[in-house]
Design an enzyme around this catalytic site. Structure first.
Site, mmCIF file in Angstrom:
data_model
loop_
_atom_site.group_PDB
_atom_site.id
_atom_site.type_symbol
_atom_site.label_atom_id
_atom_site.label_comp_id
_atom_site.label_asym_id
_atom_site.label_seq_id
_atom_site.Cartn_x
_atom_site.Cartn_y
_atom_site.Cartn_z
ATOM 1 N N GLN A 1 0.839 -1.211 0.000
ATOM 2 C CA GLN A 1 0.000 0.000 0.000
ATOM 3 C C GLN A 1 0.869 1.253 0.000
ATOM 4 O O GLN A 1 1.859 1.316 0.723
ATOM 5 C CB GLN A 1 -0.907 0.008 1.233
ATOM 6 C CG GLN A 1 -1.930 -1.132 1.268
ATOM 7 C CD GLN A 1 -3.141 -0.871 0.397
ATOM 8 O OE1 GLN A 1 -3.255 0.166 -0.262
ATOM 9 N NE2 GLN A 1 -4.054 -1.826 0.365
ATOM 10 N N TYR B 1 -6.143 -12.246 -2.195
ATOM 11 C CA TYR B 1 -5.378 -11.101 -2.695
ATOM 12 C C TYR B 1 -4.493 -10.555 -1.565
ATOM 13 O O TYR B 1 -4.531 -9.374 -1.242
ATOM 14 C CB TYR B 1 -6.297 -9.992 -3.206
ATOM 15 C CG TYR B 1 -7.340 -10.458 -4.194
ATOM 16 C CD1 TYR B 1 -7.089 -10.437 -5.558
ATOM 17 C CD2 TYR B 1 -8.586 -10.931 -3.754
ATOM 18 C CE1 TYR B 1 -8.044 -10.869 -6.464
ATOM 19 C CE2 TYR B 1 -9.537 -11.373 -4.655
ATOM 20 C CZ TYR B 1 -9.266 -11.326 -6.009
ATOM 21 O OH TYR B 1 -10.221 -11.749 -6.894
ATOM 22 N N GLU C 1 -2.348 -15.271 -3.249
ATOM 23 C CA GLU C 1 -1.864 -14.107 -4.005
ATOM 24 C C GLU C 1 -1.233 -14.620 -5.294
ATOM 25 O O GLU C 1 -0.602 -15.672 -5.310
ATOM 26 C CB GLU C 1 -0.841 -13.377 -3.106
ATOM 27 C CG GLU C 1 0.172 -12.502 -3.794
ATOM 28 C CD GLU C 1 -0.428 -11.289 -4.474
ATOM 29 O OE1 GLU C 1 -1.296 -10.611 -3.889
ATOM 30 O OE2 GLU C 1 -0.026 -11.028 -5.631
ATOM 31 N N ASP D 1 -9.400 -8.210 -1.035
ATOM 32 C CA ASP D 1 -8.809 -6.895 -1.319
ATOM 33 C C ASP D 1 -8.335 -6.907 -2.772
ATOM 34 O O ASP D 1 -7.146 -6.869 -3.047
ATOM 35 C CB ASP D 1 -7.631 -6.663 -0.345
ATOM 36 C CG ASP D 1 -7.015 -5.281 -0.474
ATOM 37 O OD1 ASP D 1 -7.510 -4.470 -1.276
ATOM 38 O OD2 ASP D 1 -6.023 -5.013 0.236
ATOM 39 N N CYS E 1 -10.882 -0.750 -3.937
ATOM 40 C CA CYS E 1 -10.296 0.484 -4.471
ATOM 41 C C CYS E 1 -11.087 0.982 -5.679
ATOM 42 O O CYS E 1 -10.635 1.856 -6.402
ATOM 43 C CB CYS E 1 -8.824 0.277 -4.825
ATOM 44 S SG CYS E 1 -8.554 -1.006 -6.047
HETATM 45 N N1 SAH Z 1 -3.999 -7.057 0.738
HETATM 46 C C1 SAH Z 1 -2.707 -6.650 0.224
HETATM 47 C C2 SAH Z 1 -2.665 -6.522 -1.310
HETATM 48 C C3 SAH Z 1 -3.819 -5.855 -1.976
HETATM 49 S S1 SAH Z 1 -3.540 -5.333 -3.633
HETATM 50 C C4 SAH Z 1 -2.288 -5.358 0.843
HETATM 51 O O1 SAH Z 1 -3.127 -4.603 1.324
HETATM 52 O O2 SAH Z 1 -1.092 -5.067 0.865
HETATM 53 C C5 SAH Z 1 -4.185 -6.609 -4.582
HETATM 54 C C6 SAH Z 1 -3.281 -7.806 -4.703
HETATM 55 O O3 SAH Z 1 -3.946 -8.780 -5.500
HETATM 56 C C7 SAH Z 1 -1.933 -7.563 -5.382
HETATM 57 O O4 SAH Z 1 -0.910 -8.043 -4.542
HETATM 58 C C8 SAH Z 1 -2.023 -8.370 -6.689
HETATM 59 O O5 SAH Z 1 -0.777 -8.923 -7.067
HETATM 60 C C9 SAH Z 1 -3.000 -9.453 -6.318
HETATM 61 N N2 SAH Z 1 -3.784 -10.083 -7.394
HETATM 62 C C10 SAH Z 1 -4.228 -9.550 -8.547
HETATM 63 N N3 SAH Z 1 -5.005 -10.427 -9.206
HETATM 64 C C11 SAH Z 1 -5.080 -11.543 -8.447
HETATM 65 C C12 SAH Z 1 -5.756 -12.786 -8.582
HETATM 66 N N4 SAH Z 1 -6.499 -13.051 -9.649
HETATM 67 N N5 SAH Z 1 -5.623 -13.692 -7.605
HETATM 68 C C13 SAH Z 1 -4.854 -13.433 -6.516
HETATM 69 N N6 SAH Z 1 -4.204 -12.269 -6.338
HETATM 70 C C14 SAH Z 1 -4.301 -11.333 -7.282
#
Ligand code: SAH
Length: 461
Positions: free
Chosen positions: A291, A320, A341, A389, A416
């Protein structure tokens, strides 16, 4: 008359000037005025303002205009700094008072909800005390402009680089580092990337700085395998910027707009930097998501954790999960946490982070959340809470269905993008999940149009 042959005549023409009153603000922050119901989108104009506009572009059902003169000004208008910040889209809302920005973000979610049959309220947006200089990360293009190597940002909807030194919303130490690196690239005649011919060496400079640790990472994103003068660059960067603990070269040979490639070479120090969040320590790899607004992220996560009301007995899924920030923060209050992830490096970081913080009730897997959720469901996992997320495009139907089949009591949705959030809340409603507490927006991106929020969905008894 045959409708298809009917010629719809736009009531405005290109280069014409018209006097209008701004009625609304789009989710991209543009003012909207109407001439005979035909919309004109006008950058930097605010609701209530009377302006003289020059029409710059006319499409079938809408047009664009530029303000030539303000006849009246909104009470929400504030003095702006550098115009480049608006032109590049770095700070597209800088002309709107911060209070009005927070309301704008609240209204976006509420207005979308009001178009549905759901009856859900939105709380006032939680803002920052100092809504500038918050970003802990920069990714700036490096290009030749009028014979000189420059760093900056693209003019909106173009690939023309606007040189910038003060980015206004970034940690000033990051701005300073970019200038140091730029000057060294000039000194050592490093060739900037040329998008049109696909030549040159350095495409982008990436800088990350830990808010608490103050550790800094500098990344050179190169088109080429080799970064000329790498030793000299490292020597001078570390001499001039003592906070730098990691210098990496990221190789990206692709002919696309994707910024980072997959391969990282360490030129100095470690491949990661670390930072703290809610008292936990996290290592962060160059390609891992983290973030960008640490102050607001702590508020956001605290809220999400509070709203779940963990007792220590729960099984939690963090879909995620990135480098495991939410997973580890929840693991302290839960029985076990499962994180998924898509980026393998981020999962590597997440595992290291669990160890570093002596947390062992977590389990991380690389994969697509929409697939892993189905696998976990078939394997008989019974989570009490699921946290999602996702990126801007939101969730898939299959993820929502698998999640609902596992019958968690609560689903916490960190979003977001209000449009996909509202769409997904409607899909969850079909699966028997309702929103009882109002949605809480938390401003992660002051001066921009991005809207972040936390929603808690609860299973109907
Ligand atoms: N919760 C974490 C990351 C949120 S951002 C934080 O707050 O730090 C969203 C994340 O989803 C990113 O790390 C991205 O790499 C991942 N992502 C994107 N598409 C995805 C999918 N289909 N399956 C799993 N993760 C995914």
């Amino acid at each position: 008359m045959n409708g298809e042959n009917m010629k719809i005549q736009a009531p405005v023409t290109k280069n014409e000037t018209v006097e209008v009153t701004i009625e609304d603000l789009t989710y991209q922050g543009m003012g909207v005025a109407k001439v005979e119901d035909f919309p004109i989108f006008i950058a930097e104009a605010l609701p209530g303002e009377q302006v003289i506009v020059k029409i710059t572009k006319v499409q079938k059902s809408f047009s664009f205009g530029r303000v030539e003169k303000w006849l009246t000004e909104s009470k929400d208008r504030v003095k702006t700094g550098d115009q480049k910040l608006t032109q590049t889209g770095i700070a597209p809302l800088q002309h709107l008072s911060y209070e009005a920005q927070l309301k704008f973000k609240h209204d976006q979610i509420q207005n979308l909800l009001n178009k549905t049959s759901l009856n859900i309220d939105v709380l006032p947006t939680i803002g920052m005390d100092n809504p500038t200089h918050y970003r802990n990360k920069a990714q700036v293009p490096v290009r030749m402009v009028k014979g000189q190597l420059q760093t900056g940002f693209y003019r909106q909807h173009s690939h023309e680089l606007v040189p910038i030194e003060d980015y206004y919303i970034q940690d000033p130490k990051i701005d300073e580092a970019i200038v140091v690196v730029r000057d060294l690239m000039r000194k050592y005649h490093i060739e900037p990337f040329n998008e049109i011919n696909h030549t040159g060496v350095v495409r982008n400079i990436m800088v990350r700085r830990g808010h608490y640790s103050n550790e800094m990472m500098i990344g050179f994103v190169t088109r080429t395998q080799k970064l000329p003068m790498a030793d000299e660059l490292v020597k001078e960067i570390t001499a001039q910027l003592p906070e730098v603990t990691s210098i990496v070269q990221n190789i990206n040979q692709a002919k696309t707009n994707v910024i980072m490639g997959k391969i990282n070479k360490v030129l100095f120090g470690k491949e990661t930097i670390s930072d703290d969040l809610l008292g936990l320590t996290f290592v962060i790899s160059p390609n891992s998501f983290y973030q960008v607004n640490p102050v607001q992220t702590e508020k956001l996560y605290k809220l999400a954790i509070e709203q779940v009301g963990l007792s220590g007995k729960e099984t939690v899924i963090d879909a995620y999960c990135g480098i495991g920030t939410i997973s580890l923060a929840m693991a302290e209050h839960a029985k076990s946490v499962y994180g998924v992830e898509i980026v393998a490096d981020a999962i590597e970081d997440a595992k290291v982070n669990a160890q570093k913080n002596h947390i062992n009730n977590v389990h991380f897997e690389v994969g697509k959340a929409e697939e892993k959720m189905g696998e976990w469901q078939e394997a008989g996992l019974e989570p009490d809470v699921i946290v999602v997320d996702p990126p801007r495009k939101g969730l898939t139907n299959s993820l929502i269905e698998s999640a609902a089949k596992m019958q968690p009591k609560k689903v916490v949705y960190v979003s977001c993008n209000p449009a996909t959030l509202v769409r997904d809340i409607e899909l969850f409603a079909e699966q028997g999940y309702t929103v009882k507490q109002p949605i809480q927006p938390v401003d992660q991106f002051p001066q921009t149009t991005h809207v972040e929020s936390v929603t808690v969905l609860e299973r109907k008894k």
